[in-house]
Scaffold this motif. Structure first.
Motif, PDB file in Angstrom:
ATOM      1  N   GLU A 106      60.599  88.558   4.098  1.00 48.44           N
ATOM      2  CA  GLU A 106      60.595  87.167   4.004  1.00 48.44           C
ATOM      3  C   GLU A 106      61.636  86.459   4.780  1.00 48.44           C
ATOM      4  N   LEU A 129      52.450  95.296  -0.258  1.00 47.08           N
ATOM      5  CA  LEU A 129      52.144  94.422   0.838  1.00 47.08           C
ATOM      6  C   LEU A 129      50.674  93.890   1.080  1.00 47.08           C
ATOM      7  N   ARG A 143      50.853  85.393   1.011  1.00 48.41           N
ATOM      8  CA  ARG A 143      51.570  84.942   2.221  1.00 48.41           C
ATOM      9  C   ARG A 143      51.836  86.060   3.193  1.00 48.41           C
ATOM     10  N   LEU A 144      51.062  87.089   2.977  1.00 52.66           N
ATOM     11  CA  LEU A 144      50.972  88.286   4.146  1.00 52.66           C
ATOM     12  C   LEU A 144      49.297  87.998   4.767  1.00 52.66           C
ATOM     13  N   VAL A 194      60.320  93.830   1.074  1.00 51.94           N
ATOM     14  CA  VAL A 194      59.731  92.593   0.950  1.00 51.94           C
ATOM     15  C   VAL A 194      60.612  91.561   1.246  1.00 51.94           C
ATOM     16  N   TYR A 204      56.478  86.886   6.037  1.00 48.44           N
ATOM     17  CA  TYR A 204      55.807  86.183   4.957  1.00 48.44           C
ATOM     18  C   TYR A 204      55.744  84.625   5.484  1.00 48.44           C
ATOM     19  N   ASN A 205      54.663  84.267   5.217  1.00 55.86           N
ATOM     20  CA  ASN A 205      54.213  82.557   5.642  1.00 55.86           C
ATOM     21  C   ASN A 205      54.265  81.784   4.491  1.00 55.86           C
ATOM     22  N   SER A 206      55.497  81.076   4.146  1.00 56.90           N
ATOM     23  CA  SER A 206      55.728  80.301   2.767  1.00 56.90           C
ATOM     24  C   SER A 206      54.730  78.971   3.025  1.00 56.90           C
ATOM     25  N   LYS A 239      48.032  89.434   8.172  1.00 56.96           N
ATOM     26  CA  LYS A 239      48.997  90.346   8.777  1.00 56.96           C
ATOM     27  C   LYS A 239      48.553  91.785   8.918  1.00 56.96           C
ATOM     28  N   ASP A 266      49.878  91.428  -1.440  1.00 55.28           N
ATOM     29  CA  ASP A 266      50.509  90.110  -0.964  1.00 55.28           C
ATOM     30  C   ASP A 266      49.601  89.458   0.179  1.00 55.28           C
ATOM     31  N   TYR A 322      51.717  81.274  -2.891  1.00 56.13           N
ATOM     32  CA  TYR A 322      52.308  82.737  -3.370  1.00 56.13           C
ATOM     33  C   TYR A 322      51.447  83.494  -3.756  1.00 56.13           C
TER      34      TYR A 322
END
Lengths: 305, 305
Positions: free
Chosen positions: B153, B190, B167-168, B149, B158-160, B171, B193, B164
């Motif tokens: 990041e 994953l 963030r995936l 992970v 992971y797209n900030s 994908k 997320d 939170y």
């Protein structure tokens, strides 16, 4: 032939009778056991069917839930939280790998009639017999190992003259199978009760014991270099659980008058066992189902404490 | 070649730096990590040596205890009860079977830097991120999945910008390996997320996902009939952890510009990955050791709460 063959049905009968009267006497009515079947395994289906039938005999409400294996975890979590459910059994194998052991720990200890969650296994290995300091709540023991203990008590291998907890002192036992579900816990249980146990599997022989004079509070395990055929002649009791049809104990290696107990679905002892054994128990399944119900009653009681 | 290869050492460096300053700032001095080595496995010994070396870099006190496997359980119980020990790591395999999973649960959750005990696994699968209702104590995540992970990041998967926990979202990821220690928890993490994760092993392909619009609070798992070579072309990220030297991903099945991460001790991607990938991370081990130390610091902090 002096060998006495004892069927599990006969041994189970007294437990079934006891369960029936305890259940009839309950103020809250019968307890509820939920079984989860998430595979197509014929043995598992048969075991589930059998659970249902024996629950009917004793008065337990049994509810079989068929779920697909991807939904099983959630279904267990729901049953954990459902106050109408007193006990949970899962018919393994589900995934057939380590994920099954994960699932065993998803079942709440307060409903784990199989006694497979970590807390109960840990207590059993460590010879911790009560859940509380006040010794009001006995630990739950995994059903098959417990059934074998009850069989050994029934046929006089446990010596009730000796203090509770030491009643196998002086006995030498072989357990052929060291699975994490039955063989290893069984070897530990018997050793904690005072026996010297040879645990035999394809990788070799280990000794589980509390040492000379059963001085230790719980068993230790040691690897030994002896082979199965060298230790079997020393054993008063030989217990087998090898899950393959082709495996047979070489009865020529056994001592005359041995006690022979088989818990495999297959007959691990050939017919010649009757020329060697004093007592022979060809299966324990019915006692296992009685122990499952006994664990259920115990947990249902704890849920009120 | 536009492919950028990132080494674990580079990614680990910022964590190591962070750890060093956090440890130097501790009022109680450095925390103590105890490692148990109870096998002759060369990988385990190397991992132990490596733990020691990186602990030296960050200032953690590392104590390697060599025990025979029959004494390991007792040694863990002693360390659980020893207030001078902040964290425990066991170098597996010990017995190489289900008994290892039993041992994972013998380690106290308050000292389980590997995050392998049932409580942490359960929380991870169920997308429960805190140990307490006040959300003061974050859950411990198993080191290798956590390391991956952190790698994802670091390399911008992971797209900030997204919230939170989501963030995936959008994908598609393949995880090739579904072991209970890394592959399955990683796929779950994953998916929790927000990713759609194809979990691939020799038995087939499963999809882990929170469903359309990531509407579910946690991932569900579904079996699918597609084969690996049919799903790999759909994946933005391919993560492999096949523990055999001969296994190689067929890079012709991968989409151009894929992100490729390998966590096996062997190189699961052939050299041709550099013609296909935009980013390639050939190993994660050094990040794993950094995560182990991060978990240790976190647990040491919780021990004072």
């Amino acid at each position: 032939m002096p060998c006495k063959t004892l069927l599990a049905s006969g041994i189970a009968a007294k437990f079934t009778e006891e369960l029936r009267s305890l259940i009839a006497a309950r103020a809250d009515g019968p307890p509820t056991l939920v079984g989860f079947l998430a595979n197509e395994d014929p043995f598992a289906a048969k075991y589930a069917e059998w659970t249902g039938k024996t629950c009917e005999e004793t008065g337990i409400k049994f509810e079989l839930r068929r779920v697909d294996r991807e939904s099983l975890e959630e279904a267990i979590v729901d049953a954990n939280g459902d106050v109408r459910v007193n006990g949970i059994i899962v018919y393994y194998p589900v995934f057939g790998d380590r994920q099954d052991q994960y699932l065993q720990n998803v079942v709440s200890p307060t409903k784990d009639v199989e006694g497979l969650c970590h807390q109960y296994c840990y207590n059993m290995y460590h010879n911790v017999r009560f859940l509380d300091e006040e010794k009001q709540r006995k630990c739950i023991i995994p059903c098959t190992p417990l059934a074998i203990v009850k069989v050994l008590e029934h046929i006089g291998v446990y010596n009730s003259i000796l203090p509770y907890g030491d009643r196998l002192h002086g006995k030498t036992v072989a357990v052929i199978n060291r699975s994490e579900v039955v063989g290893r816990p069984l070897a530990a249980l018997l050793a904690n009760d005072g026996a010297k146990v040879y645990s035999v599997d394809v990788n070799g022989v280990q000794v589980f014991s509390r040492g000379p004079g059963i001085a230790l509070a719980r068993h230790k395990v040691a690897e030994v270099s002896e082979k199965a055929e060298e230790v079997l002649p020393l054993c008063d009791v030989v217990i087998t659980g090898v899950p393959v049809e082709s495996y047979k104990v070489d009865t020529s290696t056994l001592k005359d008058g041995v006690v022979a107990v088989n818990f495999s679905s297959y007959r691990n002892f050939p017919d010649s066992i009757k020329q060697k054994a004093s007592l022979y128990v060809p299966s324990v399944g019915k006692v296992t189902v009685a122990m499952l119900q006994r664990n259920l009653l115990r947990l249902a009681e704890y849920q009120h404490m």
